[in-house]
Design a protein around this motif. Sequence first.
Motif, PDB file in Angstrom:
ATOM      1  N   ASP A 128       5.195   7.195  -2.113  1.00  0.00           N
ATOM      2  CA  ASP A 128       3.994   7.892  -2.568  1.00  0.00           C
ATOM      3  C   ASP A 128       4.010   9.328  -2.029  1.00  0.00           C
ATOM      4  O   ASP A 128       3.835   9.544  -0.825  1.00  0.00           O
ATOM      5  CB  ASP A 128       2.756   7.143  -2.073  1.00  0.00           C
ATOM      6  CG  ASP A 128       1.472   7.694  -2.661  1.00  0.00           C
ATOM      7  OD1 ASP A 128       1.049   8.789  -2.223  1.00  0.00           O
ATOM      8  OD2 ASP A 128       0.899   7.047  -3.553  1.00  0.00           O
ATOM      9  N   GLU A 133       1.959  11.866  -2.318  1.00  0.00           N
ATOM     10  CA  GLU A 133       0.729  12.379  -1.711  1.00  0.00           C
ATOM     11  C   GLU A 133       0.567  11.847  -0.283  1.00  0.00           C
ATOM     12  O   GLU A 133       0.252  12.592   0.648  1.00  0.00           O
ATOM     13  CB  GLU A 133      -0.478  11.988  -2.573  1.00  0.00           C
ATOM     14  CG  GLU A 133      -1.765  12.642  -2.119  1.00  0.00           C
ATOM     15  CD  GLU A 133      -2.955  12.255  -3.003  1.00  0.00           C
ATOM     16  OE1 GLU A 133      -4.074  12.536  -2.582  1.00  0.00           O
ATOM     17  OE2 GLU A 133      -2.737  11.664  -4.081  1.00  0.00           O
ATOM     18  N   TYR A 134       0.817  10.567  -0.116  1.00  0.00           N
ATOM     19  CA  TYR A 134       0.709   9.972   1.221  1.00  0.00           C
ATOM     20  C   TYR A 134       1.754  10.597   2.159  1.00  0.00           C
ATOM     21  O   TYR A 134       1.457  10.921   3.311  1.00  0.00           O
ATOM     22  CB  TYR A 134       0.916   8.454   1.141  1.00  0.00           C
ATOM     23  CG  TYR A 134       0.797   7.762   2.483  1.00  0.00           C
ATOM     24  CD1 TYR A 134      -0.449   7.475   3.026  1.00  0.00           C
ATOM     25  CD2 TYR A 134       1.936   7.409   3.211  1.00  0.00           C
ATOM     26  CE1 TYR A 134      -0.568   6.852   4.261  1.00  0.00           C
ATOM     27  CE2 TYR A 134       1.833   6.789   4.445  1.00  0.00           C
ATOM     28  CZ  TYR A 134       0.580   6.512   4.959  1.00  0.00           C
ATOM     29  OH  TYR A 134       0.475   5.914   6.192  1.00  0.00           O
ATOM     30  N   GLU A 176       0.859  -1.185   0.000  1.00  0.00           N
ATOM     31  CA  GLU A 176       0.000   0.000   0.000  1.00  0.00           C
ATOM     32  C   GLU A 176       0.895   1.234   0.000  1.00  0.00           C
ATOM     33  O   GLU A 176       2.068   1.146   0.357  1.00  0.00           O
ATOM     34  CB  GLU A 176      -0.870  -0.003   1.270  1.00  0.00           C
ATOM     35  CG  GLU A 176      -1.860  -1.165   1.354  1.00  0.00           C
ATOM     36  CD  GLU A 176      -2.904  -1.116   0.273  1.00  0.00           C
ATOM     37  OE1 GLU A 176      -3.504  -0.046   0.082  1.00  0.00           O
ATOM     38  OE2 GLU A 176      -3.099  -2.142  -0.418  1.00  0.00           O
ATOM     39  N   PRO A 177       0.355   2.428  -0.357  1.00  0.00           N
ATOM     40  CA  PRO A 177       1.208   3.633  -0.364  1.00  0.00           C
ATOM     41  C   PRO A 177       1.921   3.850   0.965  1.00  0.00           C
ATOM     42  O   PRO A 177       1.340   3.623   2.037  1.00  0.00           O
ATOM     43  CB  PRO A 177       0.202   4.756  -0.635  1.00  0.00           C
ATOM     44  CG  PRO A 177      -0.909   4.098  -1.374  1.00  0.00           C
ATOM     45  CD  PRO A 177      -1.012   2.712  -0.807  1.00  0.00           C
ATOM     46  N   THR A 178       3.187   4.267   0.892  1.00  0.00           N
ATOM     47  CA  THR A 178       3.979   4.556   2.085  1.00  0.00           C
ATOM     48  C   THR A 178       4.648   5.925   1.924  1.00  0.00           C
ATOM     49  O   THR A 178       4.646   6.496   0.832  1.00  0.00           O
ATOM     50  CB  THR A 178       5.093   3.507   2.302  1.00  0.00           C
ATOM     51  OG1 THR A 178       6.157   3.771   1.374  1.00  0.00           O
ATOM     52  CG2 THR A 178       4.592   2.088   2.110  1.00  0.00           C
ATOM     53  N   LYS A 191       0.618  13.962   3.329  1.00  0.00           N
ATOM     54  CA  LYS A 191      -0.444  13.834   4.338  1.00  0.00           C
ATOM     55  C   LYS A 191       0.136  13.548   5.719  1.00  0.00           C
ATOM     56  O   LYS A 191      -0.488  13.836   6.742  1.00  0.00           O
ATOM     57  CB  LYS A 191      -1.417  12.710   3.949  1.00  0.00           C
ATOM     58  CG  LYS A 191      -2.413  13.109   2.880  1.00  0.00           C
ATOM     59  CD  LYS A 191      -3.351  11.944   2.587  1.00  0.00           C
ATOM     60  CE  LYS A 191      -4.282  12.298   1.433  1.00  0.00           C
ATOM     61  NZ  LYS A 191      -5.001  11.107   0.930  1.00  0.00           N
ATOM     62  N   GLN A 192       1.333  12.961   5.738  1.00  0.00           N
ATOM     63  CA  GLN A 192       1.982  12.646   7.016  1.00  0.00           C
ATOM     64  C   GLN A 192       2.873  13.794   7.502  1.00  0.00           C
ATOM     65  O   GLN A 192       3.609  13.642   8.482  1.00  0.00           O
ATOM     66  CB  GLN A 192       2.818  11.371   6.869  1.00  0.00           C
ATOM     67  CG  GLN A 192       2.001  10.135   6.506  1.00  0.00           C
ATOM     68  CD  GLN A 192       1.040   9.711   7.596  1.00  0.00           C
ATOM     69  OE1 GLN A 192       1.357   9.795   8.778  1.00  0.00           O
ATOM     70  NE2 GLN A 192      -0.154   9.273   7.223  1.00  0.00           N
TER      71      GLN A 192
END
Lengths: 147, 147
Positions: B51, B53-54, B45-47, B57-58
């Motif tokens: 990624d 965008e991910y 999954e995105p990490t 977000k973090q």
Amino acid sequence: MATGGVVSDLDKGDVLGPVEYTLSPFVVREYSHAVEMHHPCFQGREGDLVMPPTLIHLDKLRLYKDACPGGTGPSARIHFEYDVEVFEPVRVGDRLSVRGDITDRYQKNGRDYVVLQMELTNVATGRLVVRYVDRVILAYRSAEKAA
Amino acid sequence: MNAEKLEPGSEFSLAPRPMTRERMRWYVDAQPTIAADDGRIHTQEPTIHDDDEYARKQGLPGIIADGMISTNWILGLLIDVYGPAVAGRCKLRTKYVAPIYEDQIVITRARVTGVEPSGDGKACRLDVWCEDDAGTKLTTGEATVFV
């Protein structure tokens, strides 16, 4: 005790595992390939292969999968320190047992830190072969900013 | 063993490498591939390591390299210099003091800080680190190898 939940709930005193597995040649070669360690002891013939000491870090995921079926939790973790002691070679085909102990959880500058100590034992000999301490920040964004 | 390698002050390095998006993804996808251990490639999954965008977000400006990549490059350098026995007995501690971003140049280095008798051989203590092309430390640490 937070085992049985998500990784970000882990707390001091939690015990993860033990989990048993057999070290395969595929795992040694694949991991070493991904990090460009093209040495024959990692990517050569099956009988020559030994475990890279760094591979113990992925045993953490075995423990998390077993102890934290809910997954990661709300935030991505940041691993910030790797600390290993290798006592003897681990070879392909060895049956291994890994256990983890959460030895500390603390806050610093608004962030939660967790310390996991792992021990890898050769099942056939009963000897401790690798000891590893893993330190992570549970979320890059501080609690204050995330609120 | 070349005696020069044992002298305090001796320094070794790998050729500079850019921390490319591919190198980051190789490590990301190695993890589920190794967990499955079925001889096939698996993806994650995105990490924060693959990624953008991910990662944003973090709270990050973009993807950053997993710290274990630089730890593995350090381990690879030690094996280049001291041989495969390092994988079977050693101590290695690394700390990720600055994020490594896409396309950043990474130079992996080690310097002998001490040599002392150990059993039938010698224990070599080293400072180990990765730095960028401006000399800024990205990963720091220390190692002990037995020869």
